[in-house]
Write a protein that holds these residues in place. Structure first.
Motif, mmCIF file in Angstrom:
data_model
loop_
_atom_site.group_PDB
_atom_site.id
_atom_site.type_symbol
_atom_site.label_atom_id
_atom_site.label_comp_id
_atom_site.label_asym_id
_atom_site.label_seq_id
_atom_site.Cartn_x
_atom_site.Cartn_y
_atom_site.Cartn_z
ATOM 1 N N ARG A 145 0.798 -1.223 0.000
ATOM 2 C CA ARG A 145 0.000 0.000 0.000
ATOM 3 C C ARG A 145 0.835 1.280 0.000
ATOM 4 O O ARG A 145 0.274 2.377 -0.022
ATOM 5 N N VAL A 146 2.138 1.156 0.034
ATOM 6 C CA VAL A 146 3.007 2.336 0.070
ATOM 7 C C VAL A 146 3.099 2.963 -1.318
ATOM 8 O O VAL A 146 3.362 2.268 -2.306
ATOM 9 N N LEU A 147 2.895 4.278 -1.400
ATOM 10 C CA LEU A 147 2.982 4.984 -2.677
ATOM 11 C C LEU A 147 4.444 5.221 -3.058
ATOM 12 O O LEU A 147 5.294 5.474 -2.196
ATOM 13 N N THR A 148 4.710 5.159 -4.344
ATOM 14 C CA THR A 148 6.059 5.462 -4.830
ATOM 15 C C THR A 148 6.221 6.958 -5.109
ATOM 16 O O THR A 148 7.338 7.458 -5.215
ATOM 17 N N SER A 149 5.098 7.687 -5.218
ATOM 18 C CA SER A 149 5.136 9.137 -5.391
ATOM 19 C C SER A 149 4.002 9.754 -4.571
ATOM 20 O O SER A 149 2.819 9.447 -4.837
ATOM 21 N N PRO A 150 4.316 10.555 -3.562
ATOM 22 C CA PRO A 150 5.635 10.960 -3.091
ATOM 23 C C PRO A 150 6.451 9.753 -2.601
ATOM 24 O O PRO A 150 5.889 8.835 -1.995
ATOM 25 N N GLU A 151 7.751 9.791 -2.836
ATOM 26 C CA GLU A 151 8.593 8.649 -2.500
ATOM 27 C C GLU A 151 8.850 8.585 -1.001
ATOM 28 O O GLU A 151 8.868 9.611 -0.309
ATOM 29 N N PRO A 152 9.031 7.372 -0.468
ATOM 30 C CA PRO A 152 9.342 7.213 0.960
ATOM 31 C C PRO A 152 10.693 7.851 1.289
ATOM 32 O O PRO A 152 11.573 7.968 0.431
ATOM 33 N N LYS A 153 10.846 8.237 2.542
ATOM 34 C CA LYS A 153 12.096 8.831 3.008
ATOM 35 C C LYS A 153 12.527 8.171 4.310
ATOM 36 O O LYS A 153 11.686 7.799 5.134
ATOM 37 N N ILE A 154 13.838 8.049 4.487
ATOM 38 C CA ILE A 154 14.411 7.504 5.714
ATOM 39 C C ILE A 154 15.193 8.634 6.375
ATOM 40 O O ILE A 154 16.133 9.177 5.776
ATOM 41 N N LEU A 155 14.821 9.001 7.595
ATOM 42 C CA LEU A 155 15.456 10.115 8.294
ATOM 43 C C LEU A 155 16.109 9.637 9.583
ATOM 44 O O LEU A 155 15.512 8.857 10.341
ATOM 45 N N LEU A 156 17.333 10.106 9.840
ATOM 46 C CA LEU A 156 17.987 9.849 11.117
ATOM 47 C C LEU A 156 17.513 10.932 12.083
ATOM 48 O O LEU A 156 17.787 12.118 11.882
ATOM 49 N N MET A 157 16.815 10.520 13.131
ATOM 50 C CA MET A 157 16.170 11.479 14.021
ATOM 51 C C MET A 157 17.085 11.937 15.154
ATOM 52 O O MET A 157 17.184 13.117 15.437
ATOM 53 N N ASN A 158 17.763 10.983 15.830
ATOM 54 C CA ASN A 158 18.635 11.346 16.947
ATOM 55 C C ASN A 158 19.461 10.150 17.382
ATOM 56 O O ASN A 158 19.192 9.004 16.984
ATOM 57 N N PHE A 159 20.455 10.437 18.211
ATOM 58 C CA PHE A 159 21.252 9.388 18.837
ATOM 59 C C PHE A 159 20.699 9.169 20.247
ATOM 60 O O PHE A 159 20.849 10.026 21.119
ATOM 61 N N GLY A 160 20.009 8.023 20.448
ATOM 62 C CA GLY A 160 19.431 7.731 21.742
ATOM 63 C C GLY A 160 20.456 7.163 22.707
ATOM 64 O O GLY A 160 21.646 7.002 22.391
ATOM 65 N N GLU A 161 20.008 6.849 23.882
ATOM 66 C CA GLU A 161 20.893 6.309 24.919
ATOM 67 C C GLU A 161 21.376 4.916 24.553
ATOM 68 O O GLU A 161 22.522 4.541 24.854
ATOM 69 N N HIS A 162 20.508 4.127 23.906
ATOM 70 C CA HIS A 162 20.854 2.742 23.605
ATOM 71 C C HIS A 162 20.817 2.431 22.109
ATOM 72 O O HIS A 162 21.109 1.301 21.724
ATOM 73 N N ALA A 163 20.416 3.374 21.263
ATOM 74 C CA ALA A 163 20.280 3.068 19.838
ATOM 75 C C ALA A 163 20.331 4.344 19.027
ATOM 76 O O ALA A 163 20.162 5.458 19.546
ATOM 77 N N ILE A 164 20.558 4.177 17.729
ATOM 78 C CA ILE A 164 20.433 5.274 16.768
ATOM 79 C C ILE A 164 19.017 5.203 16.199
ATOM 80 O O ILE A 164 18.608 4.177 15.644
ATOM 81 N N ARG A 193 9.297 7.408 6.697
ATOM 82 C CA ARG A 193 8.116 8.200 6.349
ATOM 83 C C ARG A 193 7.657 7.826 4.941
ATOM 84 O O ARG A 193 8.455 7.876 4.002
ATOM 85 N N PHE A 194 6.415 7.446 4.839
ATOM 86 C CA PHE A 194 5.868 7.067 3.535
ATOM 87 C C PHE A 194 4.417 7.487 3.450
ATOM 88 O O PHE A 194 3.799 7.871 4.454
ATOM 89 N N TRP A 195 3.856 7.389 2.244
ATOM 90 C CA TRP A 195 2.496 7.868 1.988
ATOM 91 C C TRP A 195 1.588 6.712 1.565
ATOM 92 O O TRP A 195 2.023 5.785 0.887
ATOM 93 N N ILE A 196 0.330 6.819 1.985
ATOM 94 C CA ILE A 196 -0.710 5.896 1.535
ATOM 95 C C ILE A 196 -1.869 6.727 0.999
ATOM 96 O O ILE A 196 -1.978 7.927 1.279
ATOM 97 N N ILE A 197 -2.751 6.080 0.218
ATOM 98 C CA ILE A 197 -3.878 6.799 -0.383
ATOM 99 C C ILE A 197 -5.225 6.206 0.040
ATOM 100 O O ILE A 197 -6.278 6.610 -0.455
ATOM 101 N N ASP A 198 -5.196 5.249 0.972
ATOM 102 C CA ASP A 198 -6.431 4.594 1.425
ATOM 103 C C ASP A 198 -6.513 4.600 2.949
ATOM 104 O O ASP A 198 -6.443 3.558 3.590
ATOM 105 N N PRO A 199 -6.663 5.799 3.570
ATOM 106 C CA PRO A 199 -6.683 5.874 5.032
ATOM 107 C C PRO A 199 -7.821 5.101 5.673
ATOM 108 O O PRO A 199 -7.736 4.708 6.841
ATOM 109 N N GLU A 200 -8.906 4.845 4.912
ATOM 110 C CA GLU A 200 -10.027 4.082 5.481
ATOM 111 C C GLU A 200 -9.631 2.651 5.809
ATOM 112 O O GLU A 200 -10.316 1.970 6.595
ATOM 113 N N GLU A 201 -8.536 2.160 5.244
ATOM 114 C CA GLU A 201 -8.050 0.811 5.546
ATOM 115 C C GLU A 201 -7.188 0.778 6.801
ATOM 116 O O GLU A 201 -6.716 -0.287 7.204
#
Length: 244
Positions: free
Chosen positions: A189-208, A213-221
């Motif tokens: 169900r993931v749309l290719t346009s807009p394309e998905p993005k992978i963002l590094l948010m922060n360096f946590g205490e135990h993990a990175i 982030r991706f888009w869908i067009i069928d929120p009722e599902e």
């Protein structure tokens, strides 16, 4: 005679309301929201006219009952204040088309609780919202006027979904991003346009901490299923490539 007149008026009003409903359904130039609004206004007009005709046939002198009817109407007005408020709120919502059948909404009440689902029907008193687990909530129309409402399909049906993914320190970040993007684009169900993005948010205490982030067009599902598909794909690719 009185019983006959009342019964005749009720039956006639119901028949005219049904006929107007059938005629509206045949009109092609109106969308569902406009048809619903016109149908409700027509029903109100039919019942008002029917009551006036019934009063006229019965020969009731309303001027003689002016004082009594005024006091009685005041009492009825206070008693039906919420009902009339919901009726007017429903008509306003239909007129500005901010809420319509088929929309996917999330409504927060005064206690902070949130109801999420698809609008099935807009009634005189309340709207019917059906959730993914088929629970049906009846939300008073006034709540949609005074509380914040998230309409996921107001101007567009595209909805962005965010999925957090933590990886261990020492991970090859470029590889992790590549695998997460591959898993995301492979989900149904993931749309290719807009394309998905992978963002590094922060360096946590135990993990990175990354966020997909991706888009869908069928929120009722709903979003639970597509998030699960993406995460299972990430888990599989991480295991195959030794990413923790």
């Amino acid at each position: 005679v009185v019983i006959f007149v009342i019964a005749s008026v009720v039956v006639l009003a119901q028949l005219v309301s049904k006929m107007s409903h059938m005629l509206l359904n045949r009109i092609k130039g109106l969308d569902e929201t406009q048809k619903l609004l016109v149908d409700k206004l027509a029903s109100i007009g039919v019942w008002v006219i029917a009551i006036l005709i019934g009063v006229d046939f019965l020969g009731i002198d309303l001027t003689a009952l002016a004082v009594f009817s005024g006091a009685f109407g005041l009492a009825i007005g206070f008693g039906l204040q919420k009902t009339l408020g919901n009726l007017i709120a429903g008509i306003i919502l239909l007129m500005d088309r901010s809420i319509k059948p088929g929309d996917v909404i999330a409504v927060s009440d005064m206690a902070g609780r949130e109801s999420f689902g698809q609008i099935r029907k807009i009634g005189i008193r309340a709207i019917s919202v059906t959730t993914r687990d088929m629970k049906e909530y009846l939300i008073p129309n006034e709540n949609l006027m005074v509380n914040q409402v998230e309409n996921w399909s107001y101007s567009t049906r595209n909805v962005r979904v965010k999925v957090p993914v933590p990886v261990a320190f020492g991970t090859d970040l470029d590889l992790a991003e590549k695998l997460m993007l591959e898993a995301t684009t492979a989900a149904d169900r993931v749309l290719t346009s807009p394309e998905p993005k992978i963002l590094l948010m922060n360096f946590g205490e135990h993990a990175i901490n990354f966020e997909i982030r991706f888009w869908i067009i069928d929120p009722e599902e709903g979003i639970g299923g597509v998030c699960s598909d993406v995460l299972k794909g990430v888990w599989r690719l991480f295991r195959e490539n030794g990413v923790r």
